[in-house]
Write a protein that holds these residues in place. Structure first.
Motif, mmCIF file in Angstrom:
data_model
loop_
_atom_site.group_PDB
_atom_site.id
_atom_site.type_symbol
_atom_site.label_atom_id
_atom_site.label_comp_id
_atom_site.label_asym_id
_atom_site.label_seq_id
_atom_site.Cartn_x
_atom_site.Cartn_y
_atom_site.Cartn_z
ATOM 1 N N SER A 100 -53.658 31.168 14.991
ATOM 2 C CA SER A 100 -53.266 32.498 14.564
ATOM 3 C C SER A 100 -54.149 32.969 13.402
ATOM 4 O O SER A 100 -54.659 34.093 13.392
ATOM 5 N N ILE A 140 -47.136 29.207 20.118
ATOM 6 C CA ILE A 140 -47.357 30.440 19.340
ATOM 7 C C ILE A 140 -46.167 31.381 19.554
ATOM 8 O O ILE A 140 -45.581 31.408 20.648
ATOM 9 N N SER A 141 -45.832 32.159 18.531
ATOM 10 C CA SER A 141 -44.706 33.081 18.714
ATOM 11 C C SER A 141 -45.198 34.369 19.395
ATOM 12 O O SER A 141 -46.366 34.752 19.264
ATOM 13 N N THR A 142 -44.274 35.023 20.083
ATOM 14 C CA THR A 142 -44.627 36.302 20.713
ATOM 15 C C THR A 142 -45.054 37.299 19.649
ATOM 16 O O THR A 142 -46.001 38.070 19.847
ATOM 17 N N SER A 143 -44.391 37.251 18.473
ATOM 18 C CA SER A 143 -44.757 38.260 17.466
ATOM 19 C C SER A 143 -46.183 38.038 16.962
ATOM 20 O O SER A 143 -46.907 39.003 16.706
#
Ligand code: URA
Ligand code: ZN
Length: 382
Positions: A100, A140-143
């Motif tokens: 990220s 990983i997060s969707t956001s």
């Protein structure tokens, strides 16, 4: 009249920050110093990105990261504009927080690489635009993914994003990606779908065939499978305005599309999930023209061009556009460099000649594939 432009939609870079990351690693993917006593004419580093990379990796040098080298390559081949993408394997090997963090920095780096490139004065466009990248890794997060889409959409010289075939670990037919497709569609970004893993190497047997089987067959088959899974999951029904550009002319997708349609027809479970015949979706996609042969280009264009015949509503049949309008010149630079001292790269010359010698295309269609289609797709037409 404005000069017709040659636009390369398939051209890569390892941005300096990414090359440094590869140099810092002790496991593949990595960049290692050339062995002492190397016989390369210029000492160079070596790139190891595949698990069983042939003969200790490929030599790499500034053509992989230097912007001046990219512009020099473009000048040598008469390429006016390049839509540059990071090369494989992107961030696939990083833990989610690292992926990220570096995705944000690499997208900013690519924006700077493009925005500070020369302008083509009479056309008011730059010579370089880019595909950003998302931190598509397991966990990983969707956001975080949506933030990344947002970042790319706000960087004016990034016109889309490059994506491998693994998604967040389960491939591109994973429902977890639906919000990401939705955001990409909304922001009108182009997804450049590109392979890295090939297919199971057991298929290659025991003979030493160098990079030939993984690159000639494995790469395009990977794209073929990933795109087919995406179609079968109904992604193109759910997101009808999503724009996907397939590397290497979509691999075997067009050649196998009627067989695919037939298999779907004979499998009611899958057939009931899709709004259209599989051949309709083939014409909804975009394809690079990195096929190295005119017959292959003609074939792909013909398969794309019949798409509307397979729309589920017969009212749409009959407005068939030439398939060539969805195809675009590419080089795959800096891969496939000349092996001996040729000035122009054979891989580039062959792809240009292939476009120019498609017997069924008018000069206007050829010009479109060389540049006009890309200028439209990436909204660079003034
Ligand atoms: N082309 C690519 O884009 N990547 C490779 O690893 C080899 C060829
Ligand atoms: Zn490529």
């Amino acid at each position: 009249m404005l000069k017709k432009l040659l636009v390369d939609v398939h051209t890569h870079v390892y941005l300096p920050r990414y090359a440094d990351l590869l140099r810092s690693r002790s496991a593949v993917p990595r960049i290692i110093p050339a062995a002492a006593g190397s016989t390369d004419s210029k000492p160079s580093e070596r790139l190891l990105i595949l698990d069983h990379e042939p003969s200790g990796g490929r030599p790499v040098g500034p053509q992989y990261w230097s912007r001046d080298e990219k512009l020099g390559f473009m000048d040598k081949h008469g390429i006016d504009v390049s839509i540059v993408s990071s090369a494989n394997p992107w961030l696939d090997f990083l833990p989610a927080p690292d992926a990220s963090d570096i995705a944000i920095k690499l997208n900013d780096d690519l924006e700077e690489y493009c925005s500070s490139s020369p302008i083509i004065s009479d056309q008011h466009i730059k010579r370089l635009y880019g595909f950003g990248m998302l931190p598509l890794v397991p966990g990983i997060s969707t956001s975080a993914l949506l933030d990344s889409v947002q970042q790319i959409s706000l960087l004016p010289h990034l016109k889309g994003l490059i994506m491998g075939t693994r998604g967040v670990g389960k491939g591109l037919d994973d429902e977890a990606l639906d919000p990401v497709w939705e955001a990409i569609e909304k922001e009108k970004l182009v997804v450049f779908l590109h392979p890295h893993y090939g297919v199971d190497s057991n298929a290659w047997g025991e003979k030493e065939n160098g990079h030939v089987l993984p690159l000639a067959l494995g790469f395009p088959f990977e794209t073929t499978v990933a795109t087919t899974r995406l179609i079968l999951a109904g992604v193109l029904d759910k997101f009808p305005d999503l724009r996907l550009l397939l590397a290497h002319s979509g691999g075997a997708l067009t050649q196998l599309s009627s067989r695919l349609a037939s298999c779907i027809h004979h499998d009611p479970l899958v057939a009931s999930r899709l709004k259209h015949d599989a051949r309709y979706y083939i014409g909804r996609l975009y394809y690079d023209a990195v096929s190295y042969g005119s017959e292959e280009l003609q074939f792909v264009a013909d398969a794309i061009g019949r798409s509307d015949k397979y729309h589920s509503s017969s009212a749409d049949a009959g407005c068939i556009l030439p398939g060539s309008q969805r195809m675009m010149f590419g080089t795959d630079h800096p891969f496939f460099p000349p092996l001996s001292g040729e000035i122009k790269w054979r891989s580039v010359v062959e792809n240009l000649e292939a476009i120019q010698t498609v017997s069924g295309w008018s000069q206007e269609q050829k010009d479109g594939v060389e540049g006009g289609n890309a200028l439209k797709l990436f909204n660079l037409v003034q």
